[in-house]
Write a protein that holds these residues in place. Structure first.
Motif, PDB file in Angstrom:
ATOM      1  N   VAL A  17       0.852  -1.205   0.000  1.00 52.32           N
ATOM      2  CA  VAL A  17       0.000   0.000   0.000  1.00 52.32           C
ATOM      3  C   VAL A  17       0.886   1.252   0.000  1.00 52.32           C
ATOM      4  O   VAL A  17       0.597   2.232  -0.701  1.00 52.32           O
ATOM      5  CB  VAL A  17      -0.977  -0.017   1.200  1.00 52.32           C
ATOM      6  N   LEU A  20       2.217   1.743  -3.361  1.00 59.87           N
ATOM      7  CA  LEU A  20       1.108   2.197  -4.220  1.00 59.87           C
ATOM      8  C   LEU A  20       0.823   3.686  -4.000  1.00 59.87           C
ATOM      9  O   LEU A  20       0.613   4.451  -4.955  1.00 59.87           O
ATOM     10  CB  LEU A  20      -0.122   1.355  -3.879  1.00 59.87           C
ATOM     11  N   ILE A  21       0.881   4.118  -2.721  1.00 55.82           N
ATOM     12  CA  ILE A  21       0.649   5.542  -2.424  1.00 55.82           C
ATOM     13  C   ILE A  21       1.727   6.393  -3.094  1.00 55.82           C
ATOM     14  O   ILE A  21       1.436   7.454  -3.666  1.00 55.82           O
ATOM     15  CB  ILE A  21       0.615   5.788  -0.893  1.00 55.82           C
ATOM     16  N   ALA A  24       0.877   6.663  -6.612  1.00 56.18           N
ATOM     17  CA  ALA A  24      -0.353   7.467  -6.759  1.00 56.18           C
ATOM     18  C   ALA A  24      -0.035   8.958  -6.653  1.00 56.18           C
ATOM     19  O   ALA A  24      -0.511   9.761  -7.453  1.00 56.18           O
ATOM     20  CB  ALA A  24      -1.357   7.063  -5.692  1.00 56.18           C
ATOM     21  N   GLY A 312      -2.530   0.062 -10.039  1.00 56.26           N
ATOM     22  CA  GLY A 312      -3.370   0.522  -8.919  1.00 56.26           C
ATOM     23  C   GLY A 312      -2.984   1.930  -8.516  1.00 56.26           C
ATOM     24  O   GLY A 312      -3.850   2.792  -8.305  1.00 56.26           O
ATOM     25  N   GLY A 313      -1.661   2.179  -8.434  1.00 60.68           N
ATOM     26  CA  GLY A 313      -1.175   3.513  -8.056  1.00 60.68           C
ATOM     27  C   GLY A 313      -1.615   4.559  -9.065  1.00 60.68           C
ATOM     28  O   GLY A 313      -2.036   5.658  -8.688  1.00 60.68           O
ATOM     29  N   VAL A 315      -4.258   4.508 -11.116  1.00 58.65           N
ATOM     30  CA  VAL A 315      -5.707   4.762 -11.028  1.00 58.65           C
ATOM     31  C   VAL A 315      -5.996   5.648  -9.809  1.00 58.65           C
ATOM     32  O   VAL A 315      -6.729   6.639  -9.898  1.00 58.65           O
ATOM     33  CB  VAL A 315      -6.486   3.419 -10.957  1.00 58.65           C
ATOM     34  N   CYS A 316      -5.379   5.255  -8.666  1.00 57.70           N
ATOM     35  CA  CYS A 316      -5.587   6.057  -7.444  1.00 57.70           C
ATOM     36  C   CYS A 316      -5.111   7.502  -7.664  1.00 57.70           C
ATOM     37  O   CYS A 316      -5.745   8.455  -7.220  1.00 57.70           O
ATOM     38  CB  CYS A 316      -4.830   5.460  -6.269  1.00 57.70           C
ATOM     39  N   GLY A 317      -3.960   7.648  -8.343  1.00 59.05           N
ATOM     40  CA  GLY A 317      -3.393   8.981  -8.586  1.00 59.05           C
ATOM     41  C   GLY A 317      -4.321   9.834  -9.429  1.00 59.05           C
ATOM     42  O   GLY A 317      -4.524  11.022  -9.138  1.00 59.05           O
ATOM     43  N   ILE A 319      -7.575   9.493  -9.715  1.00 52.71           N
ATOM     44  CA  ILE A 319      -8.762   9.839  -8.912  1.00 52.71           C
ATOM     45  C   ILE A 319      -8.401  10.970  -7.951  1.00 52.71           C
ATOM     46  O   ILE A 319      -9.133  11.951  -7.796  1.00 52.71           O
ATOM     47  CB  ILE A 319      -9.272   8.602  -8.132  1.00 52.71           C
ATOM     48  N   MET A 320      -7.208  10.837  -7.346  1.00 54.83           N
ATOM     49  CA  MET A 320      -6.743  11.858  -6.393  1.00 54.83           C
ATOM     50  C   MET A 320      -6.639  13.225  -7.076  1.00 54.83           C
ATOM     51  O   MET A 320      -7.103  14.231  -6.545  1.00 54.83           O
ATOM     52  CB  MET A 320      -5.367  11.438  -5.874  1.00 54.83           C
TER      53      MET A 320
END
Lengths: 386, 211
Positions: A17, A20-21, A24, A312-313, A315-317, A319-320
């Motif tokens: 995680v 991933l952060i 992101a 995953g990172g 996609v999260c980035g 969205i962020m």
């Protein structure tokens, strides 16, 4: 293999995680920057297009030229002669040439800066969107003023009221008040051109001429012809845009280097995570080799793990950035020179895809070395385990 | 190892101490920080020369603090006192509290009024009994003759001592002024009266909150 990779990632949730952060944040930084650049460019383009002109004739203002004139004992000219307007209007490509005389009167101790703009009917034709909130749509006499919405609010003026200019000792009557436009017009005092020339002792002089062409394709040819007017230089819309973009360019370069740093940190996170996976799972990976898994298969497994992590990172980035970007753009607006009024943050599919692919590429590349090391583990290592 | 931990701990403690001292231990400056700490948003009509005005209205003043008074609970009584509904810029009102050390000397308010030739910004200082200590026109764009009349010290000084309950009729309660300046003078008097009423309302609100 995907299931196996996912299961492996799930075995160390906290570590993965965190990696991933890192990815992101890097992708979000890149996406915000890209979206901001795109938004700024679009907003500037639309604002310049909204000016209703293709070029502007201004007095020669190059500092080298000024220095040369001073050295030769000549005086400096900060305005154009009215004859330049006639020449511009005679050009076959010009459909409209609107003169303006601008005078800025700062009164620092009173906290006010009066910006007077002398205009004639052609300015009104060039700005068909100009709407008068109250009062007359145009001057009915020479001693009249049309106030921008903010100026009228600040000076508490209504149509028909008197308005005094202490610096030029002139009393004017408020003819009308413009509708709020969110542009510089809101805080300006508009007077007839001849009135402004008389107020500021600039008889037959103008500060600039806004030029609208019959066909914007003729910009090049018209610019060459108008350039021959003595004491005048032509600034085209694209040059203006280039100048504004250059101003923002310096800030953008700094932010871009920050994004590169963030991306490097994200990549190092992935590299570190995968390297520790390889070290921790040496015996397990060697066992896989001993059971018949080939080197390329191990390489593919580890690369897949890093790809899933960066996917995953990414996609999260994105969205962020979609959530945070607008807020950041509104904060950044205060520091951006000549900031347009439109939305500065435009996360287009193109920008999003570019940032996502960059993040993915960097993440996967960061995973190559650990995956390569894992693929070269000898199966004999499995015998040393426990 | 223990020595290293102790040394590291000392360095961290020193750093934290230095940080706390630099942020909390600095004595407050006389004028600006008070605004900075309490700023709620820029007032529509700012106080442009606080130092000079403070010295003129309250010579012993050392500092001021700006607070926002929300008078929405008093709209009915304000309407009765003002003779009209308060304008949007009058509620909330920015009240500048003037102090000599810890002692409150009075309050200052700034009001923008409609002069004959443009807006006039009126600064008014009142003491704790609600009496005018001084009036200053910080910004006006009237012709020279009118400006001279409005800014004349005898005329502005005649407003000192007045309270919100006093009348402000030009030529009767306040000395007459040159004919050309009367429209703007009436606007200034209206502004002074409104500010007195609003400051009084803010003081009542303070008293209620203290209770």
């Amino acid at each position: 293999m995907i299931l196996l990779a996912l299961r492996n990632l799930w075995r160390r949730p906290l570590r993965h995680v965190l990696a991933l952060i890192g990815i992101a944040v890097s992708v979000a930084t890149l996406a915000c920057l890209g979206a901001f650049g795109q938004g700024y460019r679009d907003a500037l383009q639309s604002e310049l297009n909204g000016m209703g002109m293709q070029m502007m004739l201004v007095p020669l203002g190059c500092p080298y030229d000024a220095a040369a004139r001073v050295l030769r004992g000549k005086t400096l000219e900060f305005s154009l002669p009215q004859s330049a307007l006639l020449t511009a209007r005679r050009d076959p490509a010009v459909s409209l040439a609107a003169p303006m005389l601008m005078a800025v009167v700062p009164q620092v101790h009173e906290g006010r800066t009066d910006v007077w703009v002398g205009i004639d009917q052609s300015t009104r034709q060039m700005k068909p969107w100009w709407k008068v909130e109250t009062g007359a749509p145009w001057f009915t006499g020479k001693n009249e003023v049309i106030l921008g919405a903010e100026a009228a609010e600040l000076e508490m003026r209504r149509p028909g009221d008197l308005f005094y200019s202490p610096e030029t000792h002139r009393t004017l009557r408020v003819a009308g008040i413009l509708q709020r436009s969110g542009t510089a017009d809101d805080s300006l005092f508009f007077v007839p051109l001849t009135t402004a020339q008389a107020m500021f002792h600039q008889t037959d002089r103008i500060t600039a001429i806004a030029v609208q062409l019959h066909d914007p394709q003729q910009t090049g040819a018209a610019s060459t012809r108008l350039q021959t007017i003595a004491g005048a230089q032509v600034v085209t819309l694209s040059e203006m845009m280039g100048t504004f973009l250059n101003l923002v360019g310096a800030v953008k370069t700094l932010l871009f280097s920050l994004a590169i740093v963030a991306l490097t940190i994200g990549a190092l996170g992935v590299f570190n995570t995968l390297l520790s996976i390889v070290v921790e799972r040496r015996s397990e990976l060697a066992m896989m080799r001993a059971l018949g898994a080939s080197g390329p298969q191990i390489f593919a497994l580890l690369t897949l793990e890093s790809a899933i992590l960066t996917l995953g990172g990414g996609v999260c980035g994105l969205i962020m950035s979609a959530f945070v970007g607008r807020a950041l753009a509104s904060v950044a607006r205060q520091w951006v020179p000549l900031s347009p009024n439109e939305v500065l943050f435009k996360l287009t599919p193109n920008v999003a895809a570019n940032c996502f692919l960059i993040g993915l590429g960097v993440g996967v590349l960061a995973g190559v070395v650990p995956a390569w090391q894992a693929s070269r583990l000898p199966p004999a290592l499995a015998l040393n385990a426990d | 190892m223990k020595f290293r931990f102790a040394l590291g701990g000392c360095v961290v403690l020193l750093a934290v101490g230095a940080l706390l001292f630099s942020t909390l231990g600095t004595p407050p400056d006389v004028y600006q920080p008070a605004i900075a700490r309490r700023a709620v948003g820029a007032p529509l009509c700012p106080w442009r020369q606080p130092k000079a005005d403070m010295q003129a209205f309250f010579p012993t003043a050392t500092r001021f603090e700006t607070r926002v008074a929300i008078l929405s609970s008093m709209l009915g009584s304000l309407r009765a006192r003002l003779g009209r509904w308060p304008a949007p810029e009058e509620n909330p009102i920015y009240v500048h509290y003037v102090f000599a050390g810890p002692r409150l000397l009075g309050r200052v308010a700034v009001q923008r009024v409609r002069g004959q030739f443009g807006a006039i910004e009126v600064v008014i200082g009142v003491n704790e009994s609600g009496q005018v200590r001084g009036v200053h026109l910080q910004r006006l764009r009237e012709p020279a003759a009118i400006s001279r009349a409005l800014l004349s010290q005898p005329w502005l000084s005649s407003l000192c001592g007045k309270t919100s309950r006093d009348a402000f009729r030009l030529g009767a309660d306040v000395p007459q002024i040159t004919p050309g300046a009367r429209t703007s003078a009436r606007a200034v008097l209206k502004g002074v009266r409104s500010s007195l009423i609003l400051l009084e309302a803010a003081r009542e609100l303070d008293a209620t909150n203290h209770r």
